[in-house]
Motif scaffolding. Structure first.
Motif, PDB file in Angstrom:
ATOM      1  N   GLU A 121       3.469  19.503  10.653  1.00  0.00           N
ATOM      2  CA  GLU A 121       4.799  20.113  10.674  1.00  0.00           C
ATOM      3  C   GLU A 121       4.746  21.491  11.342  1.00  0.00           C
ATOM      4  O   GLU A 121       5.634  21.854  12.107  1.00  0.00           O
ATOM      5  CB  GLU A 121       5.355  20.233   9.249  1.00  0.00           C
ATOM      6  N   GLU A 122       3.694  22.239  11.089  1.00  0.00           N
ATOM      7  CA  GLU A 122       3.543  23.571  11.695  1.00  0.00           C
ATOM      8  C   GLU A 122       3.357  23.464  13.211  1.00  0.00           C
ATOM      9  O   GLU A 122       3.920  24.257  13.964  1.00  0.00           O
ATOM     10  CB  GLU A 122       2.350  24.324  11.084  1.00  0.00           C
ATOM     11  N   GLU A 123       2.567  22.487  13.678  1.00  0.00           N
ATOM     12  CA  GLU A 123       2.362  22.298  15.116  1.00  0.00           C
ATOM     13  C   GLU A 123       3.669  21.876  15.805  1.00  0.00           C
ATOM     14  O   GLU A 123       3.985  22.350  16.891  1.00  0.00           O
ATOM     15  CB  GLU A 123       1.277  21.247  15.369  1.00  0.00           C
ATOM     16  N   ARG A 124       4.403  21.002  15.145  1.00  0.00           N
ATOM     17  CA  ARG A 124       5.684  20.561  15.698  1.00  0.00           C
ATOM     18  C   ARG A 124       6.641  21.742  15.809  1.00  0.00           C
ATOM     19  O   ARG A 124       7.291  21.946  16.843  1.00  0.00           O
ATOM     20  CB  ARG A 124       6.309  19.459  14.839  1.00  0.00           C
ATOM     21  N   TYR A 128       8.308  23.324  19.409  1.00  0.00           N
ATOM     22  CA  TYR A 128       9.720  23.523  19.720  1.00  0.00           C
ATOM     23  C   TYR A 128      10.051  25.005  19.906  1.00  0.00           C
ATOM     24  O   TYR A 128      10.853  25.354  20.776  1.00  0.00           O
ATOM     25  CB  TYR A 128      10.618  22.868  18.666  1.00  0.00           C
ATOM     26  N   ARG A 129       9.437  25.874  19.115  1.00  0.00           N
ATOM     27  CA  ARG A 129       9.646  27.313  19.318  1.00  0.00           C
ATOM     28  C   ARG A 129       9.160  27.724  20.704  1.00  0.00           C
ATOM     29  O   ARG A 129       9.803  28.513  21.395  1.00  0.00           O
ATOM     30  CB  ARG A 129       8.905  28.133  18.247  1.00  0.00           C
ATOM     31  N   ALA A 130       8.002  27.176  21.116  1.00  0.00           N
ATOM     32  CA  ALA A 130       7.444  27.507  22.435  1.00  0.00           C
ATOM     33  C   ALA A 130       8.371  27.022  23.550  1.00  0.00           C
ATOM     34  O   ALA A 130       8.616  27.746  24.525  1.00  0.00           O
ATOM     35  CB  ALA A 130       6.048  26.903  22.586  1.00  0.00           C
TER      36      ALA A 130
END
Length: 156
Positions: A121-124, A128-130
């Protein structure tokens, strides 16, 4: 030879855009709709109070003329209601429009699930933030660019 980040980035983004458009066309063609109608229905489904044509143009990244034609078409098919003669009139889905928007969102969910990555979940969230940050930075960069010179026959 140095890594071609510009080429890789640009090609990946263009490919994603082409694939998303292809999926939108395939999913709504049988309904007599076009790809530009998909995002209008998507954003209206998330705004029960309605959105103005200008809001839809900003959110869908489509020009106002395209949005105006799309709204007229979707209204003629009974999917939405609004008063095009009234400035900033709210555009709202009809019952048939809400059913269509649900169908579109279901199909979009299937497309997203088909390309789900094995991210935490953190990588996802970071991914999206990136993407959003890249978009903001490129937009800021593009605003600082000089206007292209006028083409032949064009006045400054």
């Amino acid at each position: 030879m140095a890594e071609d980040l510009f080429g890789q980035f640009t090609t990946a983004i263009l490919k994603l855009n082409q694939l998303v458009r292809k999926i939108k066309i395939a999913e709504v063609k049988a309904l007599g709709l076009k790809s530009e109608h998909v995002m209008i229905m998507h954003f209206l489904a998330g705004a029960p109070e309605g959105l103005s044509a200008g809001d839809l143009a900003r959110q869908t990244l489509q020009d106002k003329a395209t949005v105006s034609r799309s709204l007229a078409f979707l209204q003629s098919k009974g999917f939405l209601r609004y008063d095009p003669g009234r400035h900033n009139a709210p555009v709202r889905l009809t019952e048939a429009g809400a059913a269509l928007a649900d169908h579109i969102r279901e199909k979009a969910g299937e497309a997203v699930a088909a390309c789900r990555l094995d991210f935490t979940e953190e990588e996802r969230a970071f991914f999206y933030r990136a993407l959003l940050e890249l978009s903001r930075k490129l937009e800021a960069y593009s605003k600082g660019l000089a206007a292209p010179p006028p083409s032949a026959g064009e006045k400054d």
